[in-house]
Design an enzyme around this catalytic site. Structure first.
Site, PDB file in Angstrom:
ATOM      1  N   TRP A 183       0.874  -1.213  -0.154  1.00 49.96           N
ATOM      2  CA  TRP A 183      -0.297  -0.020  -0.157  1.00 49.96           C
ATOM      3  C   TRP A 183       0.918   1.871   0.729  1.00 49.96           C
ATOM      4  O   TRP A 183       1.432   1.562   0.480  1.00 49.96           O
ATOM      5  CB  TRP A 183      -0.567   0.228   0.778  1.00 49.96           C
ATOM      6  CG  TRP A 183      -1.630   1.084   1.008  1.00 49.96           C
ATOM      7  CD1 TRP A 183      -2.526   2.021   0.501  1.00 49.96           C
ATOM      8  CD2 TRP A 183      -1.202   1.835   2.195  1.00 49.96           C
ATOM      9  NE1 TRP A 183      -3.018   3.426   0.754  1.00 49.96           N
ATOM     10  CE2 TRP A 183      -2.256   3.813   1.800  1.00 49.96           C
ATOM     11  CE3 TRP A 183      -0.290   2.384   3.140  1.00 49.96           C
ATOM     12  CZ2 TRP A 183      -2.242   4.155   2.593  1.00 49.96           C
ATOM     13  CZ3 TRP A 183      -0.593   3.856   4.497  1.00 49.96           C
ATOM     14  CH2 TRP A 183      -1.305   4.664   4.023  1.00 49.96           C
ATOM     15  N   GLU A 224      -2.863  -3.118  -2.662  1.00 44.93           N
ATOM     16  CA  GLU A 224      -4.624  -1.580  -1.978  1.00 44.93           C
ATOM     17  C   GLU A 224      -4.829  -1.214  -2.497  1.00 44.93           C
ATOM     18  O   GLU A 224      -4.333  -0.279  -2.388  1.00 44.93           O
ATOM     19  CB  GLU A 224      -4.206  -2.268  -0.389  1.00 44.93           C
ATOM     20  CG  GLU A 224      -5.328  -1.553   1.081  1.00 44.93           C
ATOM     21  CD  GLU A 224      -4.606  -1.346   2.468  1.00 44.93           C
ATOM     22  OE1 GLU A 224      -3.706  -1.380   2.814  1.00 44.93           O
ATOM     23  OE2 GLU A 224      -5.562  -1.574   2.843  1.00 44.93           O
ATOM     24  N   LYS A 226      -7.341   2.795  -1.938  1.00 42.81           N
ATOM     25  CA  LYS A 226      -7.371   3.346  -1.692  1.00 42.81           C
ATOM     26  C   LYS A 226      -8.464   5.073  -2.142  1.00 42.81           C
ATOM     27  O   LYS A 226      -8.540   5.116  -3.139  1.00 42.81           O
ATOM     28  CB  LYS A 226      -6.595   4.056  -0.721  1.00 42.81           C
ATOM     29  CG  LYS A 226      -7.171   4.757   0.725  1.00 42.81           C
ATOM     30  CD  LYS A 226      -6.408   4.815   2.075  1.00 42.81           C
ATOM     31  CE  LYS A 226      -6.666   5.477   3.192  1.00 42.81           C
ATOM     32  NZ  LYS A 226      -5.634   6.031   3.509  1.00 42.81           N
ATOM     33  N   ASP A 260      -9.842  -3.662   1.800  1.00 46.81           N
ATOM     34  CA  ASP A 260      -9.683  -2.492   2.841  1.00 46.81           C
ATOM     35  C   ASP A 260     -10.863  -2.400   2.505  1.00 46.81           C
ATOM     36  O   ASP A 260     -11.614  -1.427   1.992  1.00 46.81           O
ATOM     37  CB  ASP A 260      -8.513  -0.929   3.127  1.00 46.81           C
ATOM     38  CG  ASP A 260      -8.630  -1.180   5.056  1.00 46.81           C
ATOM     39  OD1 ASP A 260      -9.749  -0.775   4.739  1.00 46.81           O
ATOM     40  OD2 ASP A 260      -7.528  -1.091   5.207  1.00 46.81           O
ATOM     41  N   HIS A 263     -11.721   1.682   3.113  1.00 43.63           N
ATOM     42  CA  HIS A 263     -10.971   2.312   1.747  1.00 43.63           C
ATOM     43  C   HIS A 263     -12.141   2.853   0.588  1.00 43.63           C
ATOM     44  O   HIS A 263     -11.431   2.365  -0.186  1.00 43.63           O
ATOM     45  CB  HIS A 263     -10.319   1.775   0.989  1.00 43.63           C
ATOM     46  CG  HIS A 263      -8.489   1.679   2.089  1.00 43.63           C
ATOM     47  ND1 HIS A 263      -7.250   0.778   2.014  1.00 43.63           N
ATOM     48  CD2 HIS A 263      -8.425   2.027   3.768  1.00 43.63           C
ATOM     49  CE1 HIS A 263      -6.601   1.116   2.758  1.00 43.63           C
ATOM     50  NE2 HIS A 263      -7.476   1.891   3.406  1.00 43.63           N
ATOM     51  N   HIS A 287      -8.543  -6.297   4.662  1.00 43.70           N
ATOM     52  CA  HIS A 287      -8.254  -5.468   5.243  1.00 43.70           C
ATOM     53  C   HIS A 287      -9.264  -5.677   6.560  1.00 43.70           C
ATOM     54  O   HIS A 287     -10.622  -4.460   5.963  1.00 43.70           O
ATOM     55  CB  HIS A 287      -7.494  -4.652   5.581  1.00 43.70           C
ATOM     56  CG  HIS A 287      -5.553  -4.715   4.986  1.00 43.70           C
ATOM     57  ND1 HIS A 287      -4.845  -3.558   5.254  1.00 43.70           N
ATOM     58  CD2 HIS A 287      -5.364  -6.091   5.007  1.00 43.70           C
ATOM     59  CE1 HIS A 287      -4.208  -4.252   5.169  1.00 43.70           C
ATOM     60  NE2 HIS A 287      -3.623  -5.687   4.810  1.00 43.70           N
ATOM     61  N   ASP A 295     -12.015   6.904   6.242  1.00 39.67           N
ATOM     62  CA  ASP A 295     -10.668   5.598   6.543  1.00 39.67           C
ATOM     63  C   ASP A 295     -10.587   6.029   8.590  1.00 39.67           C
ATOM     64  O   ASP A 295      -9.164   5.914   8.399  1.00 39.67           O
ATOM     65  CB  ASP A 295      -9.759   5.730   5.653  1.00 39.67           C
ATOM     66  CG  ASP A 295      -8.610   4.367   5.759  1.00 39.67           C
ATOM     67  OD1 ASP A 295      -9.732   2.974   6.484  1.00 39.67           O
ATOM     68  OD2 ASP A 295      -7.494   4.725   5.690  1.00 39.67           O
ATOM     69  N   ASP A 297     -10.274   3.929  11.185  1.00 38.47           N
ATOM     70  CA  ASP A 297      -9.517   2.736  11.149  1.00 38.47           C
ATOM     71  C   ASP A 297      -9.724   2.847  12.137  1.00 38.47           C
ATOM     72  O   ASP A 297      -8.945   2.030  13.737  1.00 38.47           O
ATOM     73  CB  ASP A 297      -7.552   2.371  11.215  1.00 38.47           C
ATOM     74  CG  ASP A 297      -7.937   2.809   9.981  1.00 38.47           C
ATOM     75  OD1 ASP A 297      -7.743   1.235   9.292  1.00 38.47           O
ATOM     76  OD2 ASP A 297      -7.186   3.212   9.187  1.00 38.47           O
ATOM     77  N   ASP A 327      -7.426  -4.141  10.192  1.00 35.96           N
ATOM     78  CA  ASP A 327      -6.306  -3.520   9.838  1.00 35.96           C
ATOM     79  C   ASP A 327      -6.987  -2.659  10.723  1.00 35.96           C
ATOM     80  O   ASP A 327      -7.895  -1.881  10.067  1.00 35.96           O
ATOM     81  CB  ASP A 327      -5.775  -3.573   8.480  1.00 35.96           C
ATOM     82  CG  ASP A 327      -5.348  -1.457   8.275  1.00 35.96           C
ATOM     83  OD1 ASP A 327      -4.738  -1.332   9.332  1.00 35.96           O
ATOM     84  OD2 ASP A 327      -5.487  -1.389   7.250  1.00 35.96           O
TER      85      ASP A 327
HETATM   86  C1  RNT Z   1      -3.906   2.523   4.788  1.00 35.12           C
HETATM   87  C2  RNT Z   1      -4.338   0.833   4.904  1.00 35.12           C
HETATM   88  C3  RNT Z   1      -2.646   0.191   5.137  1.00 35.12           C
HETATM   89  C4  RNT Z   1      -2.561   0.363   6.389  1.00 35.12           C
HETATM   90  C5  RNT Z   1      -1.395  -0.027   7.585  1.00 35.12           C
HETATM   91  C6  RNT Z   1      -0.379   0.460   8.151  1.00 35.12           C
HETATM   92  O1  RNT Z   1      -5.037   3.107   4.626  1.00 35.12           O
HETATM   93  O2  RNT Z   1      -5.284   0.230   5.500  1.00 35.12           O
HETATM   94  O3  RNT Z   1      -2.974  -1.193   4.745  1.00 35.12           O
HETATM   95  O4  RNT Z   1      -3.526   0.718   7.826  1.00 35.12           O
HETATM   96  O5  RNT Z   1      -0.164  -0.150   6.206  1.00 35.12           O
HETATM   97 ZN    ZN Z   2      -5.589  -1.091   4.769  1.00 34.70          ZN
END
Ligand code: RNT
Ligand code: ZN
Length: 419
Positions: A183, A224, A226, A260, A263, A287, A295, A297, A327
């Site tokens: 990523w 990955e 986003k 993810d 994302h 993810h 995003d 998290d 993640d």
């Molecule tokens: C970031 C991505 C990625 C990170 C990690 C730390 O938006 O989701 O995967 O969260 O690599």
């Molecule tokens: Zn991620």
């Protein structure tokens, strides 16, 4: 304890009525590997001698005391958390979690910098996954693999190459496939005039990384995408279309899509994408996260989307073809509790999905009985999977209900609070 077993018997009888084999569901649930991301334990800081601020458009918020300050502490915390995360696990490292006495730059990392992690993982029979770290570095501010500056781009290509070699080393030492997630945060706060050139450079960089490391074995590579990052709101080089296009154009077994859950646009669901992706590829890296409006998290919740993703994987018979990694990074609560809650929720969602009469529901659908289909899918939303989960935790000695919370609080009082 007696009540847990009693509850399990009641649930088992109910599920048997619908032809569901609870023991088999538990076996599949238990053996599905979950890759635990190391970066929840220290707010994505890592252990480089130069570790600075977290950049790349991702953010941790909060300042809960007790974060791991070095790799030993992080491993201790992971050991503790893992007691309460039943089932097969892998450990997912970022390149920035290397261990070295002196500063080692990203284009210089080697397997030896991860020896302690490997030893620790092998002792615990944990598989290992890996991530190049294309952020939180002075050379990452104006793009990494898509950078216009050749020197900068070469630096990051070298990082990617080294990461794939380290992934090969992990696979060799653990005897398990190493899943690498690629990523890059590359993007722009404003709309670029030339949106194509950075993408062509990113494509070329990935090509160079894979070409230079084509002999590396037993490694899978998730690409990955986003939608945007903080400070990079208008343009993301590695967009969904770019990454999907890259993966599908490569036609290899090892280059796959990473999806993810944070994302995409807020109403765009990963659960709704899976069957389209599986129509064209064999494997997917997931993810599992929780976006709250962006995003963000947040810790994985047992929410509709997490449950729907797992239902989809079970219904498509793709659970074995999906690499499931967590993640998220929440610095506002006890970080060990964050792991335990997020990972338990992920596995609990898998169990709930497995405890459904999928065959029966598919038969109804095939017959055109859409009324029956709706009745069944709705009925199982409130089925007693929690009773089966408690029994599973009892058998695994992983803490029933919130028992684990008392243990985490004790660890906080004895260890975390003294850091
Ligand atoms: C970031 C991505 C990625 C990170 C990690 C730390 O938006 O989701 O995967 O969260 O690599
Ligand atoms: Zn991620």
């Amino acid at each position: 304890m007696k009540n847990i077993e009693k509850g399990f018997e009641v649930a088992k009888e109910l599920y048997a009525h619908y032809g569901i084999d609870v023991e088999k569901a538990l076996e599949i649930c238990d053996s599905t590997p979950l890759s635990i991301h190391c970066w929840q334990g220290d707010d994505v800081t890592g252990f480089e001698k130069s570790a600075g601020a977290l950049t790349g458009g991702i953010q941790t918020t909060g300042n809960y005391p007790g974060k791991a300050r070095n790799a030993e502490e992080l491993r201790d915390d992971l050991d503790f958390a893992m007691k309460y995360i039943p089932g097969v696990k892998k450990i997912n490292l970022h390149a920035s979690y290397l261990e070295a006495d002196d500063f080692v730059d990203r284009n210089e990392i080697e397997p030896k910098h991860f020896e302690n992690w490997v030893k620790w993982a092998v002792e615990r029979k944990l598989g290992m996954d890996f991530n190049p770290t294309y952020f939180s570095h002075p050379k990452s501010d104006k793009g990494t693999l898509s950078a216009a500056d050749d020197k900068v781009r070469e630096f990051w290509i070298e990082h990617g190459i080294r990461c794939r070699k380290i992934g090969g080393y992990f696979a060799e030492k653990t005897g398990e496939t190493c899943v690498i997630n690629h990523w890059t945060p590359d993007g722009d706060k404003e709309f670029p005039v030339d949106t194509l050139s950075p993408r062509l450079r990113l494509k070329d960089s990935y090509d160079q990384i894979f070409e230079a490391t084509k002999d590396v074995k037993n490694v899978m590579d998730g690409i990955e995408s986003k939608v945007f990052g903080i400070g990079l709101e208008s343009y993301t080089v590695g967009s969904h279309e770019f990454c999907m296009g890259y993966v599908l154009s490569k036609k290899t077994d090892h280059i796959i899509m990473t999806l993810d859950t944070g994302h995409y646009h807020p109403t765009e669901m990963v659960s709704a994408k899976l069957s389209s992706v599986f129509a064209f590829t064999d494997k997917v890296l997931l993810h599992v996260s929780r976006p709250v409006r962006w995003d963000s998290d947040h810790v994985v919740a047992l929410d509709d989307e997490t449950k729907t993703i797992m239902e989809e994987l079970v219904r498509l018979d793709k659970l074995q073809d999906t690499y499931i990694a967590t993640d998220f990074f929440d610095a506002s609560i006890n970080r060990i509790a964050a792991w335990v809650i997020g990972l338990r929720n992920t596995r609990k969602a898998i169990l709930a999905a497995l405890l459904q009469p999928v065959g029966l529901m598919k038969e109804l659908e095939a017959k055109g009985d859409v009324t029956g289909r709706l009745a069944y899918t709705q009925e199982f939303k409130s089925a007693p999977f929690g009773l089966v989960w408690d029994y599973y935790c009892l058998k695994k000695n992983a803490g029933i209900g919130t028992e684990w919370l008392d243990a985490v609080r004790e660890y906080e009082a004895n260890i975390l609070s003294k850091r």
